[in-house]
Structures are given as C-alpha cells and as structure tokens.
Enzyme design. Structure first.
Site, short mmCIF file in Angstrom:
data_model
loop_
_atom_site.label_atom_id
_atom_site.label_comp_id
_atom_site.label_asym_id
_atom_site.label_seq_id
_atom_site.Cartn_x
_atom_site.Cartn_y
_atom_site.Cartn_z
N HIS A 100 0.86 -1.19 0.00
CA HIS A 100 0.00 0.00 0.00
C HIS A 100 0.89 1.24 0.00
O HIS A 100 1.76 1.39 0.87
CB HIS A 100 -0.91 0.00 1.24
N PHE A 134 -10.41 -8.07 13.25
CA PHE A 134 -10.52 -6.84 14.02
C PHE A 134 -11.93 -6.28 13.88
O PHE A 134 -12.36 -5.95 12.77
CB PHE A 134 -9.49 -5.82 13.53
N ASP A 160 -14.37 -4.05 13.41
CA ASP A 160 -14.55 -2.64 13.02
C ASP A 160 -15.94 -2.47 12.44
O ASP A 160 -16.86 -3.22 12.78
CB ASP A 160 -13.47 -2.29 11.99
N ASP A 220 -8.90 -11.14 7.31
CA ASP A 220 -9.44 -9.82 7.64
C ASP A 220 -8.93 -8.76 6.67
O ASP A 220 -9.72 -8.00 6.08
CB ASP A 220 -9.04 -9.47 9.08
N ASP A 280 -9.88 -4.95 2.33
CA ASP A 280 -9.48 -4.40 1.02
C ASP A 280 -10.54 -4.67 -0.03
O ASP A 280 -10.79 -3.83 -0.91
CB ASP A 280 -8.12 -4.98 0.59
N1 LIG Z 1 -10.94 -5.14 10.31
C1 LIG Z 1 -10.18 -4.22 9.72
N2 LIG Z 1 -10.46 -2.92 9.94
C2 LIG Z 1 -9.68 -2.02 9.31
C3 LIG Z 1 -8.61 -2.35 8.48
C4 LIG Z 1 -8.05 -1.12 8.04
C5 LIG Z 1 -6.91 -0.93 7.09
N3 LIG Z 1 -5.89 -1.92 7.24
C6 LIG Z 1 -4.94 -1.97 6.13
C7 LIG Z 1 -3.76 -2.75 6.50
C8 LIG Z 1 -3.74 -3.91 5.86
C9 LIG Z 1 -4.94 -4.11 5.07
O1 LIG Z 1 -4.60 -4.65 3.82
C10 LIG Z 1 -5.54 -2.72 4.95
O2 LIG Z 1 -5.10 -2.14 3.74
C11 LIG Z 1 -8.78 -0.10 8.63
N4 LIG Z 1 -9.75 -0.68 9.37
C12 LIG Z 1 -10.84 -0.09 10.12
O3 LIG Z 1 -11.89 0.13 9.17
C13 LIG Z 1 -12.54 1.38 9.46
C14 LIG Z 1 -12.15 2.35 8.37
O4 LIG Z 1 -12.95 2.06 7.25
P1 LIG Z 1 -13.05 3.21 6.13
O5 LIG Z 1 -13.58 4.44 6.86
O6 LIG Z 1 -13.96 2.66 5.08
O7 LIG Z 1 -11.62 3.44 5.63
C15 LIG Z 1 -11.99 1.82 10.81
O8 LIG Z 1 -12.71 1.19 11.85
C16 LIG Z 1 -10.58 1.26 10.76
O9 LIG Z 1 -10.04 1.07 12.06
C17 LIG Z 1 -8.32 -3.72 8.27
O10 LIG Z 1 -7.39 -4.12 7.56
N5 LIG Z 1 -9.15 -4.61 8.91
#
Ligand SMILES: Nc1nc2c(c(CN[C@H]3C=C[C@H](O)[C@@H]3O)cn2[C@@H]2O[C@H](COP(=O)(O)O)[C@@H](O)[C@H]2O)c(=O)[nH]1
Length: 368
Positions: free
Chosen positions: A77, A269, A271, A340, A345
C-alpha cells in the site's frame, strides 16, 4: 491489568502450584475468541449462515491465492511506511503505534465531495487512508511533531488533520486524549518509545495485546453490556490486535518487531467494515429491527446490545471461515489477520466501484 480483571497468567501459576505441577507460565491468551463465541451463543439479533460461510471460505481462499495475499501485501500500500521505502525500523514502529492509536471512526454522513478528507501526494484520501495520509504529511512537514506530547494541543492536531473540505476529522478531541495518554504511559512505563513496549512482549502477540489493553485505557476495548450478564467483560480489543497485526505484516513476521510465535491467536478486528462485508456475503444475518437500523444508517450506540452482537459475531464468523479454509486446505498459510485484511481491502474496492449492497453500521466510538 484493570482492578476488576484477574491476572490470568498468575491464576494459572497458582493453580499449577496447588496441583503440585511444575510451574510453567500459561501461554498468554487475549480472551477475545472466548468472548466472541460467548456472545454468538447468546445472540438473537445476529446469526451466522453456515452454507454462506462455507461458500465464502472457498471464494476467499481462492481469491487470496489469485492475489497471492501475504504479509507483504501490507507494504504494497503506497502510504504505508516500510524499511524497503527507506524508513528506519524504529520510526516504522512509532508510526504504526501512533496510527493504530488513532485508527478509528472515519465515517461521515456527508457525500464523497463534502466528507472529511486529507489532501496528500496530489490526491484526496478518505477513511482509514486519510489517517495514514495525514500522518505521512505531518512527518514531511515536521518529523518530530508527535514526540513531545506537551506541545500537542488541539490546534496542533487540527493542523495535522486539516481537511480538504469543510468537515473536520471526527472525534478530534478524543484523538488528542488518546495521544496524550499514550505519551504519558510510554514516558512512565516504556522509556518513552513504543519499541520497548513491543519488545516487552517477548515475541508473544497475545501478551502484547494484553499489555496494550491493561496499560492504555484507550486500547482497552472491553465491554459489559447488561444484556450479556457475566462476570468477565467481553474482550474485543480491536485496535490492540490490529496494531500487533500491522507490526507482524509490515515486518513479515521477522525480527524484533515483527516476529510473534503465537500470531495465529490474533482474531479478525471488529470494526465497521468487516461486518458489512460478511453481511454482503450472506455469512451474517440480522434480525428485522437491526437490519432496518443498519439500512437507515441509524446510530447504534457503542457498547449496546446490537453493537456488541455485530462486532463479536463477526469475529466468530471469521474464525469459522478460517477453520473451514484450513479444513479444506490443510497446512494453508492463512490466519484471521490475512482473511481480515483481504475482506477489508475487498469491501473498499467494492465501495470504490459502487458495488456496496448495504451500508455499514453507524457507531461513533474510539474503539474502531
Ligand atoms: N478489520 C479491519 N479494519 C480495518 C482495516 C483497516 C486498514 N488496514 C490496512 C492494513 C492492511 C490491510 O490490507 C488494509 O489495507 C482499517 N480498518 C478499520 O476500518 C474502518 C475504516 O474504514 P473506512 O472508513 O472505510 O476506511 C476503521 O474502523 C478502521 O479502524 C483492516 O485491515 N481490517
């Protein structure tokens, strides 16, 4: 360790002493999966559809292989820091710590053009990427902006997260409190740098999650909703877990800051994006009143019965998908983290292509 929660490791040692067994320190566990299964077994507004979970497991694993999903995907990324991009490992650890300290609640009620966004590298970044972009931009402008939390005022933070639109970053004051608490605890207990926090875990992912939750209140994502009456709080620990996962992925499971012998203890996680994706796949289904609340983008209060069911059942759902993938593909190098990351993604790609079928749930909180 907060007063109400017993020190599980100490209790295990005591139990073994009384039983006359050799004193072997119990393997640390975060308690998240146990909490998720408990909530799932007592939920009436969120259910899992096993047929969809089996189908999703097959589709997810196949696409993860096609896209050769691995920890290395993290560095791919463009905004993520990484030693291969010239970033010093200790600066990368500090970046990930600060990023996941503030990695919550980016959603807006405004349209794409009006919502909070960060202008950086000639682009407008929203959501999670607005956080990463703002931190990268701030570091370019002042490499030491976060080191002295005395100087960190609300106006400094407003400048760091200055928006390209008229909408301010959500929960800015709460983010300042998180930064101040973190600076104070790092100063008092970890010689002022997250490096010592990470190495204090002796390469245990679970121990690092528990250290974050017990030392920093802003990482202590645990809840005791009246609708789930039991002695132990429900442990979801989303930002503590994603911090460990980001370190593991960034350093590809290697070295003093990336190697964790128990990384597979980390769950999905909880979210607001993964539940949306799991619902889109048919894996989790909502009761009619909850379905209506999500569809109409009604506020679902943090710590409420519905919100805890949404988050915990999503964790349990990804666990069942993980088990199904490993049942069908023994030895597959897949864990809840990679599943996750893939789901996050994927839902973001679907959002960019206008293929989201339903909104994500709306909860304002510092937990995710
Ligand atoms: N479960 C989970 N939640 C994640 C991520 C990520 C980004 N991780 C990066 C790292 C490696 C991965 O390949 C991703 O590129 C952000 N979030 C959560 O989402 C919400 C943001 O959403 P939106 O406002 O639409 O961008 C917010 O609660 C944020 O804490 C994840 O990976 N998993």
């Amino acid at each position: 360790m907060s007063d109400s929660e017993p020190d599980l490791e100490l209790l295990e040692l005591l139990r073994q002493h009384i039983a006359g067994k050799p004193q072997v320190a119990a393997e640390p566990d975060t308690g998240v999966l146990e909490s998720a299964e408990y909530v799932y077994n007592n939920s009436i507004d969120v259910a899992l559809d096993m047929r969809s979970c089996k189908n999703a497991a097959r589709a997810i694993y196949s696409q993860m292989q096609t896209k050769s999903y691995s920890p290395a995907t993290w560095a791919a990324h463009e905004l993520h820091p990484h030693p291969s991009k010239g970033d010093k490992p200790e600066d990368v650890v500090a970046f990930i710590f600060t990023m996941d300290l503030l990695n919550f609640c980016f959603w807006s009620e405004r349209g794409e053009e009006e919502r909070f966004s960060i202008e950086y590298k000639g682009r407008r970044w929203t959501g999670y990427w607005s956080l990463v972009a703002a931190l990268q931009r701030a570091l370019e402008e002042d490499p030491h902006f976060w080191q002295n939390e005395e100087e960190l005022t609300l106006s400094t933070l407003k400048h760091v997260f200055r928006s390209a639109t008229s909408e301010e970053m959500p929960l800015l004051a709460a983010r300042l409190s998180c930064l101040r608490e973190a600076g104070q605890i790092l100063y008092e207990k970890f010689s002022c740098h997250p490096l010592h926090l990470v190495t204090s875990s002796n390469n245990s992912a679970a121990r690092l999650v528990n250290t974050l939750a017990s030392n920093f209140s802003c990482f202590n994502d645990t809840h005791s909703p009246p609708s789930f009456p039991r002695k132990k709080p429900i442990r979801l620990l989303k930002r503590a877990q994603i911090l460990v996962a980001d370190l593991w992925a960034c350093f590809e499971g290697q070295g003093p800051y990336g190697k964790f012998y128990d990384i597979d203890k980390i769950t999905m996680f909880a979210d607001y994006r993964i539940p949306q994706m799991l619902n889109q796949l048919g894996c989790i289904q909502y009761s009619p009143p909850l379905e209506t609340a999500v569809q109409l983008k009604r506020d679902i209060p943090s710590g409420s019965n519905w919100e805890i069911q949404l988050r915990a059942c999503s964790i349990w759902c990804v666990e069942l998908i993980r088990r199904e993938i490993l049942r069908e593909n023994p030895g597959a190098r897949v864990n809840a983290i990679l599943i996750d990351f893939f789901l996050y993604d994927t839902i973001k790609e679907m959002e960019n292509e206008g293929r989201e079928r339903a909104p994500h749930h709306r909860t304002r909180s510092i937990w995710y």
